[in-house]
Design an enzyme around this catalytic site. Structure first.
Site, PDB file in Angstrom:
ATOM      1  N   ASP A  36      27.371 -12.492  -9.815  1.00  0.00           N
ATOM      2  CA  ASP A  36      27.843 -12.520  -8.433  1.00  0.00           C
ATOM      3  C   ASP A  36      26.621 -12.557  -7.510  1.00  0.00           C
ATOM      4  OD1 ASP A  36      29.568 -12.464  -6.292  1.00  0.00           O
ATOM      5  OD2 ASP A  36      30.039 -10.340  -6.440  1.00  0.00           O
ATOM      6  N   GLU A  84      32.189 -22.006  -1.960  1.00  0.00           N
ATOM      7  CA  GLU A  84      33.274 -21.615  -1.061  1.00  0.00           C
ATOM      8  C   GLU A  84      33.451 -22.548   0.133  1.00  0.00           C
ATOM      9  OE1 GLU A  84      34.973 -17.421   0.757  1.00  0.00           O
ATOM     10  OE2 GLU A  84      33.569 -17.538  -0.916  1.00  0.00           O
ATOM     11  N   LYS A  93      36.091 -22.321  -3.994  1.00  0.00           N
ATOM     12  CA  LYS A  93      36.633 -21.033  -3.552  1.00  0.00           C
ATOM     13  C   LYS A  93      37.361 -21.196  -2.226  1.00  0.00           C
ATOM     14  CE  LYS A  93      34.413 -17.117  -4.235  1.00  0.00           C
ATOM     15  NZ  LYS A  93      33.333 -16.081  -4.189  1.00  0.00           N
ATOM     16  N   THR A 135      39.879 -16.396  -3.568  1.00  0.00           N
ATOM     17  CA  THR A 135      39.111 -15.191  -3.304  1.00  0.00           C
ATOM     18  C   THR A 135      39.768 -14.358  -2.216  1.00  0.00           C
ATOM     19  OG1 THR A 135      36.856 -14.430  -2.835  1.00  0.00           O
ATOM     20  CG2 THR A 135      37.616 -16.357  -1.622  1.00  0.00           C
ATOM     21  N   PHE A 175      39.517  -8.238  -5.486  1.00  0.00           N
ATOM     22  CA  PHE A 175      38.333  -7.513  -5.027  1.00  0.00           C
ATOM     23  C   PHE A 175      38.473  -6.007  -5.292  1.00  0.00           C
ATOM     24  CE2 PHE A 175      35.852 -10.257  -1.782  1.00  0.00           C
ATOM     25  CZ  PHE A 175      35.902 -11.343  -2.637  1.00  0.00           C
TER      26      PHE A 175
END
Length: 313
Positions: free
Chosen positions: A16, A89, A125, A149, A171
């Site tokens: 990440d 993203e 994303k 996400t 998350f």
């Protein structure tokens, strides 16, 4: 054997980070980025030449096109290090615009393909709003695989499964943050750790639902605050982990047991959600409503900062 190596025997480990210079030491299969991680990386002197070179090569083009070039350039560097996929993203400011999200996703994928990267190595994303999920459904039908996400509610997970998206990123840490803040002085850290962590419980429920009902969407726990949350999700399809926590797992050689197992999941009733049902069910979850809105605001703010850096480069 380190806990990181043990974890890799149960779960696909994803880094990440936007810092591709750190990746090799942890040997992750995939890597995932977001606007905040890219912004953090480009603030480092190590990445200044990459940013400046990319901007210079595309100077004069619309700002949003240059931003996408920068994002893809980082993705290309990451793909030199990881053998699997990179997640890139779509601008969070498009989170409620299905049509614009699709267009931006197609452009990102076209840039990767122009650089010789096959679609199988890229995940686009998108925020798991209703509009983002519907955009992902259309993109998946075109063979553009998506990572949904900012996922906090069971409603979001159900809708993503129905949309047949490739992967979701619930998350864990941000769910934990909300409940800890909400409890205030009454929060009992020990009582809410491990399997009782609210973020861990959310991912465990989603994992069980997908496995029980044969939903192929991959579950990738994300946003961890401590290694205890990671250990409690050993066996999840994927876990995306920051370099700091990867280092802690790499330094620990104590046994790490598998926790999540597709052969041992509880029974959860199947749901089907249209837009109205999705919005109501998501809205009923105060944590999820708060954290989705907050997450979009934070990512959008970092997108603005990245725009400004590119304009000044």
């Amino acid at each position: 054997m380190t806990q990181l190596d043990q974890l890799k025997s149960y779960t696909t480990v994803v880094a990440d980070t936007g810092n591709f210079l750190q990746l090799a030491q942890f040997a992750p299969r995939d890597a995932t980025t977001n606007p905040s991680l890219i912004l953090k990386a480009v603030l480092s002197p190590d990445y200044a030449p990459l940013l400046q070179g990319t901007v210079a090569a595309h100077r004069g083009k619309p700002l949003d096109e240059i931003v996408d070039q920068v994002l893809v350039r980082f993705g290309l560097e990451i793909l030199k290090v990881v053998p699997g996929r990179v997640s890139t993203e779509v601008d969070a400011r498009l989170s409620f615009d299905r049509t614009a999200s699709i267009a931006r996703a197609r452009r990102l994928m076209a840039l990767y393909e122009a650089a010789g990267i096959p679609r199988e190595r890229v995940l686009i994303k998108l925020a798991a709003t209703w509009e983002g999920i519907q955009a992902a459904a259309e993109l998946e039908r075109e063979g553009i695989h998506c990572n949904l996400t900012l996922l906090f509610s069971f409603a979001q997970a159900v809708a993503c499964g129905e949309a047949k998206v490739q992967l979701i990123s619930p998350f864990v840490g941000r769910i934990y943050d909300w409940y800890k803040k909400s409890a205030g002085a009454a929060w009992d850290e020990a009582a809410n750790a491990g399997l009782n962590d609210p973020g861990v419980k959310s991912v465990t429920r989603i994992y069980a639902y997908y496995k029980q009902h044969g939903i192929a969407t991959e579950v990738m726990g994300a946003s961890f605050r401590n290694v205890g949350q990671i250990r409690a999700l050993a066996g999840c399809d994927l876990l995306t982990i920051s370099p700091d926590l990867l280092a802690q797992l790499q330094a620990d050689e104590s046994p790490l047991a598998r926790v999540l197992d597709p052969a041992q999941v509880p029974t959860i009733a199947k749901l089907s959600l249209d837009e109205a049902a999705f919005r109501f069910l998501h809205n009923e979850d105060a944590m999820a409503s708060d954290k989705l809105s907050e997450g979009i605001r934070l990512f959008a703010a970092d997108a603005v900062k990245l725009d400004q850096m590119i304009q000044q480069a």
